[in-house]
Write an enzyme that holds these catalytic residues in place. Structure first.
Site, PDB file in Angstrom:
ATOM      1  N   LYS A  20      -3.887  -2.963  -8.342  1.00 50.48           N
ATOM      2  CA  LYS A  20      -2.599  -3.505  -7.913  1.00 50.48           C
ATOM      3  C   LYS A  20      -2.714  -4.180  -6.549  1.00 50.48           C
ATOM      4  O   LYS A  20      -2.220  -5.282  -6.354  1.00 50.48           O
ATOM      5  CB  LYS A  20      -1.559  -2.366  -7.867  1.00 50.48           C
ATOM      6  CG  LYS A  20      -0.175  -2.822  -7.446  1.00 50.48           C
ATOM      7  CD  LYS A  20       0.897  -1.859  -7.912  1.00 50.48           C
ATOM      8  CE  LYS A  20       1.073  -0.673  -6.971  1.00 50.48           C
ATOM      9  NZ  LYS A  20       1.746  -1.039  -5.717  1.00 50.48           N
ATOM     10  N   SER A  21      -3.374  -3.529  -5.612  1.00 48.82           N
ATOM     11  CA  SER A  21      -3.478  -4.092  -4.253  1.00 48.82           C
ATOM     12  C   SER A  21      -4.213  -5.432  -4.271  1.00 48.82           C
ATOM     13  O   SER A  21      -3.813  -6.387  -3.600  1.00 48.82           O
ATOM     14  CB  SER A  21      -4.227  -3.128  -3.337  1.00 48.82           C
ATOM     15  OG  SER A  21      -3.468  -1.971  -3.114  1.00 48.82           O
ATOM     16  N   ARG A  25      -2.641  -9.367  -3.558  1.00 51.75           N
ATOM     17  CA  ARG A  25      -3.218 -10.236  -2.530  1.00 51.75           C
ATOM     18  C   ARG A  25      -3.708 -11.545  -3.134  1.00 51.75           C
ATOM     19  O   ARG A  25      -3.462 -12.622  -2.575  1.00 51.75           O
ATOM     20  CB  ARG A  25      -4.366  -9.500  -1.817  1.00 51.75           C
ATOM     21  CG  ARG A  25      -3.828  -8.438  -0.835  1.00 51.75           C
ATOM     22  CD  ARG A  25      -4.869  -7.407  -0.503  1.00 51.75           C
ATOM     23  NE  ARG A  25      -4.439  -6.458   0.523  1.00 51.75           N
ATOM     24  CZ  ARG A  25      -3.599  -5.433   0.312  1.00 51.75           C
ATOM     25  NH1 ARG A  25      -3.076  -5.226  -0.891  1.00 51.75           N
ATOM     26  NH2 ARG A  25      -3.284  -4.615   1.302  1.00 51.75           N
ATOM     27  N   GLY A  94       6.988  -2.806  -2.291  1.00 50.11           N
ATOM     28  CA  GLY A  94       6.802  -2.810  -0.839  1.00 50.11           C
ATOM     29  C   GLY A  94       5.677  -3.741  -0.429  1.00 50.11           C
ATOM     30  O   GLY A  94       5.758  -4.419   0.599  1.00 50.11           O
ATOM     31  N   ARG A 124      13.570   1.383   2.339  1.00 50.03           N
ATOM     32  CA  ARG A 124      12.260   1.627   2.959  1.00 50.03           C
ATOM     33  C   ARG A 124      12.136   0.898   4.299  1.00 50.03           C
ATOM     34  O   ARG A 124      12.730  -0.155   4.494  1.00 50.03           O
ATOM     35  CB  ARG A 124      11.144   1.218   1.973  1.00 50.03           C
ATOM     36  CG  ARG A 124      11.174   2.106   0.732  1.00 50.03           C
ATOM     37  CD  ARG A 124      10.119   1.728  -0.271  1.00 50.03           C
ATOM     38  NE  ARG A 124       8.783   1.934   0.261  1.00 50.03           N
ATOM     39  CZ  ARG A 124       7.680   1.555  -0.375  1.00 50.03           C
ATOM     40  NH1 ARG A 124       7.766   0.953  -1.552  1.00 50.03           N
ATOM     41  NH2 ARG A 124       6.508   1.798   0.146  1.00 50.03           N
ATOM     42  N   SER A 168      -1.313   1.771   8.119  1.00 47.00           N
ATOM     43  CA  SER A 168      -0.718   1.138   6.945  1.00 47.00           C
ATOM     44  C   SER A 168      -1.406  -0.183   6.659  1.00 47.00           C
ATOM     45  O   SER A 168      -1.390  -1.102   7.485  1.00 47.00           O
ATOM     46  CB  SER A 168       0.782   0.895   7.177  1.00 47.00           C
ATOM     47  OG  SER A 168       1.260  -0.038   6.228  1.00 47.00           O
ATOM     48  N   GLN A 170      -0.481  -2.286   4.543  1.00 46.52           N
ATOM     49  CA  GLN A 170       0.523  -3.328   4.342  1.00 46.52           C
ATOM     50  C   GLN A 170       0.915  -3.956   5.668  1.00 46.52           C
ATOM     51  O   GLN A 170       1.020  -5.177   5.789  1.00 46.52           O
ATOM     52  CB  GLN A 170       1.748  -2.740   3.647  1.00 46.52           C
ATOM     53  CG  GLN A 170       1.421  -2.248   2.246  1.00 46.52           C
ATOM     54  CD  GLN A 170       2.615  -1.628   1.541  1.00 46.52           C
ATOM     55  OE1 GLN A 170       3.647  -1.380   2.142  1.00 46.52           O
ATOM     56  NE2 GLN A 170       2.459  -1.374   0.251  1.00 46.52           N
ATOM     57  N   ASP A 320      -1.846   7.254  -2.304  1.00 50.28           N
ATOM     58  CA  ASP A 320      -1.062   7.203  -3.543  1.00 50.28           C
ATOM     59  C   ASP A 320      -1.424   8.333  -4.513  1.00 50.28           C
ATOM     60  O   ASP A 320      -0.755   8.511  -5.532  1.00 50.28           O
ATOM     61  CB  ASP A 320      -1.252   5.835  -4.221  1.00 50.28           C
ATOM     62  CG  ASP A 320      -0.614   4.720  -3.386  1.00 50.28           C
ATOM     63  OD1 ASP A 320       0.383   4.990  -2.702  1.00 50.28           O
ATOM     64  OD2 ASP A 320      -1.138   3.593  -3.415  1.00 50.28           O
ATOM     65  N   ARG A 393       4.543   6.755  -9.745  1.00 42.70           N
ATOM     66  CA  ARG A 393       3.440   7.722  -9.561  1.00 42.70           C
ATOM     67  C   ARG A 393       3.899   9.156  -9.802  1.00 42.70           C
ATOM     68  O   ARG A 393       3.118  10.005 -10.236  1.00 42.70           O
ATOM     69  CB  ARG A 393       2.814   7.560  -8.180  1.00 42.70           C
ATOM     70  CG  ARG A 393       2.204   6.173  -8.019  1.00 42.70           C
ATOM     71  CD  ARG A 393       1.108   6.088  -7.006  1.00 42.70           C
ATOM     72  NE  ARG A 393       0.895   4.699  -6.639  1.00 42.70           N
ATOM     73  CZ  ARG A 393       0.112   3.847  -7.297  1.00 42.70           C
ATOM     74  NH1 ARG A 393      -0.563   4.235  -8.355  1.00 42.70           N
ATOM     75  NH2 ARG A 393      -0.008   2.596  -6.896  1.00 42.70           N
TER      76      ARG A 393
HETATM   77  C1  S3P Z   1      -0.943  -0.681  -0.327  1.00 42.18           C
HETATM   78  C2  S3P Z   1      -1.036   0.152   0.747  1.00 42.18           C
HETATM   79  C3  S3P Z   1      -0.467   1.506   0.773  1.00 42.18           C
HETATM   80  C4  S3P Z   1      -0.192   2.030  -0.651  1.00 42.18           C
HETATM   81  C5  S3P Z   1       0.482   1.011  -1.508  1.00 42.18           C
HETATM   82  C6  S3P Z   1      -0.321  -0.267  -1.597  1.00 42.18           C
HETATM   83  C7  S3P Z   1      -1.501  -2.046  -0.192  1.00 42.18           C
HETATM   84  O1  S3P Z   1       0.730   1.483   1.502  1.00 42.18           O
HETATM   85  O2  S3P Z   1       0.579   3.196  -0.583  1.00 42.18           O
HETATM   86  O3  S3P Z   1       0.657   1.521  -2.821  1.00 42.18           O
HETATM   87  O4  S3P Z   1      -1.681  -2.718  -1.233  1.00 42.18           O
HETATM   88  O5  S3P Z   1      -1.761  -2.471   0.932  1.00 42.18           O
HETATM   89  P1  S3P Z   1       0.719   1.583   3.116  1.00 42.18           P
HETATM   90  O6  S3P Z   1      -0.275   0.622   3.607  1.00 42.18           O
HETATM   91  O7  S3P Z   1       2.101   1.227   3.575  1.00 42.18           O
HETATM   92  O8  S3P Z   1       0.381   3.022   3.385  1.00 42.18           O
END
Ligand code: S3P
Length: 436
Positions: A20-21, A25, A94, A124, A168, A170, A320, A393
């Site tokens: 997913k990450s 991107r 998010g 959030r 984080s 993100q 996660d 999850r």
């Molecule tokens: C993610 C980073 C994590 C993770 C999320 C995906 C990402 O969050 O929990 O499911 O793709 O960068 P945080 O970076 O806010 O902890």
């Protein structure tokens, strides 16, 4: 939905959907380039569709879209972006909203992007992204309390050093993406290393980025690069966070075995698998390639589980997977503790509360703490009525829990699995059928 216990342990190979990450991107960063970006094995799920819709609003076009491959044509870098005519819906994602805030902050001067989300995303925290971007001179507005909706206007940003308060990926990514349109280099300091997919992908796209250890964390410096970047061409590996549900399914029983094929072996994503090994499961890794993300197979064999303690500096590499750690703790000998994980309270649900509520209803001896949970094991689980609280999850963790419970479990909110793993229950039933 009603879930009944499994009579036999899992013993199978599994292939999980794309990470997913990395998919988020690759889709979003294609907007920073001009040519065709190719994503093999992309994750097609509700979250990544939100990123695709946003990329399209900025001028990315879909050239080919199938389950195997997504080909996107970039508009020619941020300078060529179109201005979204309407607020863009980030749904439950998010990652979409936070990465988008960084991208939009470095958009051409004056270009306005308005982002909103569903009820969960609107609660959030977004100030954690808005504040460091504002320090770089970004123009953005959030709803009161630093919540979505968010409006971001493109501007030329200043350079400098941003020390992040929380670990984080993100937030780090948002700052790095904004920094590409700064007047001078930007350095981001993170207190604990987090997943580095953004750094790897931006480097492959031709940016100049340096990353070094700094104390217990990491310092990343990126040079401005306002021109179009090289296209993204990725073979998206399987998502280790999705695969973790099958790893837990196997580890919950001494005879359980699973081979997770073609998953990301990015070290920043493997914390849960290392923890499983320290709890007494047998875990093996076989790397097949690295381009630019390492990937391969992970094998997991159950064993007698021992209690474990998780501390703050281990959290980002298994963020996660922590609801699964709680589940495993219920079947492990002794007192397990997860601490330093207050981030779980601001995920798609309050995951500390949702995990403790669900597993308590199933008979576990588990307590909520301000920054994690405490679990006393082993204790037999029993079927109960449990609620995912709209969180993918939590839904998948409770489904795995039902496999070792006595009696039927009634799971509410199972549809949320579509956020990251639409085929989760198909695989769940097919693994079960193979085991019977
Ligand atoms: C993610 C980073 C994590 C993770 C999320 C995906 C990402 O969050 O929990 O499911 O793709 O960068 P945080 O970076 O806010 O902890």
């Amino acid at each position: 939905m009603q879930l009944t216990p499994w009579h036999r342990p899992v013993d199978s190979r599994v292939r999980v959907p794309g990470d997913k990450s990395i998919t988020h991107r690759a889709i979003l960063f294609s907007a920073l380039s001009g040519g065709e970006s190719e994503l093999w094995g992309w994750l097609e799920a509700a979250d990544t569709k939100a990123s695709l819709q946003l990329a399209e609003a900025w001028g990315v076009s879909v050239v080919e879209r199938s389950a195997e491959r997504l080909i996107l044509r970039g508009p020619g870098g941020r300078q060529a972006w179109s201005e979204p005519l309407q607020p863009v819906d980030c749904a439950n994602s998010g990652t979409t909203m936070r990465l988008a805030m960084g991208l939009a902050a470095g958009a051409p001067t004056g270009l306005l992007t308005v982002l909103f989300g569903d009820a969960s995303l609107s609660l959030r925290p977004m100030a954690r992204v808005a504040d460091p971007l504002t320090d770089l001179g970004a123009e953005l507005w959030t709803r009161r309390g630093g919540r979505a909706p968010v409006a971001v206007r493109g501007s030329r940003l200043t350079g400098g050093t941003i020390a992040l308060e929380m670990a984080s990926a993100q937030v780090k990514s948002a700052v790095l993406l904004a920094a590409l349109n700064a007047k001078a280099p930007v350095t981001v300091e993170e207190p604990i290393p987090t997943r580095d997919h953004t750094e790897r992908m931006l480097t492959a796209m031709g940016t100049s980025l340096a990353s070094e250890a700094a104390g217990r964390g990491r310092r990343i410096t990126i040079e401005p690069h306002p021109e179009a970047l090289r296209t993204v061409n990725v073979r998206v590996p399987g998502d280790p966070s999705s695969a973790a549900f099958w790893a837990a399914l196997a580890a919950l029983r001494p005879e359980g075995r699973v081979r997770l094929e073609g998953v990301s072996l990015n070290p920043e994503r493997l914390g849960f698998y290392h923890l499983l090994a320290s709890m007494g499961a047998e875990v093996g890794y076989l790397e097949h390639g690295s381009d630019p993300e390492p990937w391969g197979d992970i094998t997991v064999q159950g064993g007698r589980l021992r209690a474990v303690a998780v501390q703050a500096d281990q959290v980002p590499a298994m963020i996660d997977e922590l609801p699964l750690v709680a589940l495993l703790g219920t079947q492990a000998e002794g007192e397990s503790v997860v601490a330093g994980a207050e981030e779980l309270r601001v995920k798609e649900s309050d995951r500390i509360r949702a995990t403790v509520e669900g597993l308590s209803r199933m008979g576990a001896a588990i307590e909520e703490t301000s920054d994690g949970f405490r679990i006393y094991g082993p204790s037999p689980l029993k079927g109960a009525m449990v609620d995912a609280h709209g969180d993918h999850r939590i839904a998948m963790m409770l489904a795995v829990a039902s496999s070792v419970a006595q009696g039927a479990t009634e799971l509410l909110g199972q549809a949320s699995v579509a956020i990251s793993y639409p085929g989760f229950f198909d695989t769940f039933y097919s693994l079960r059928q193979k085991a019977e």
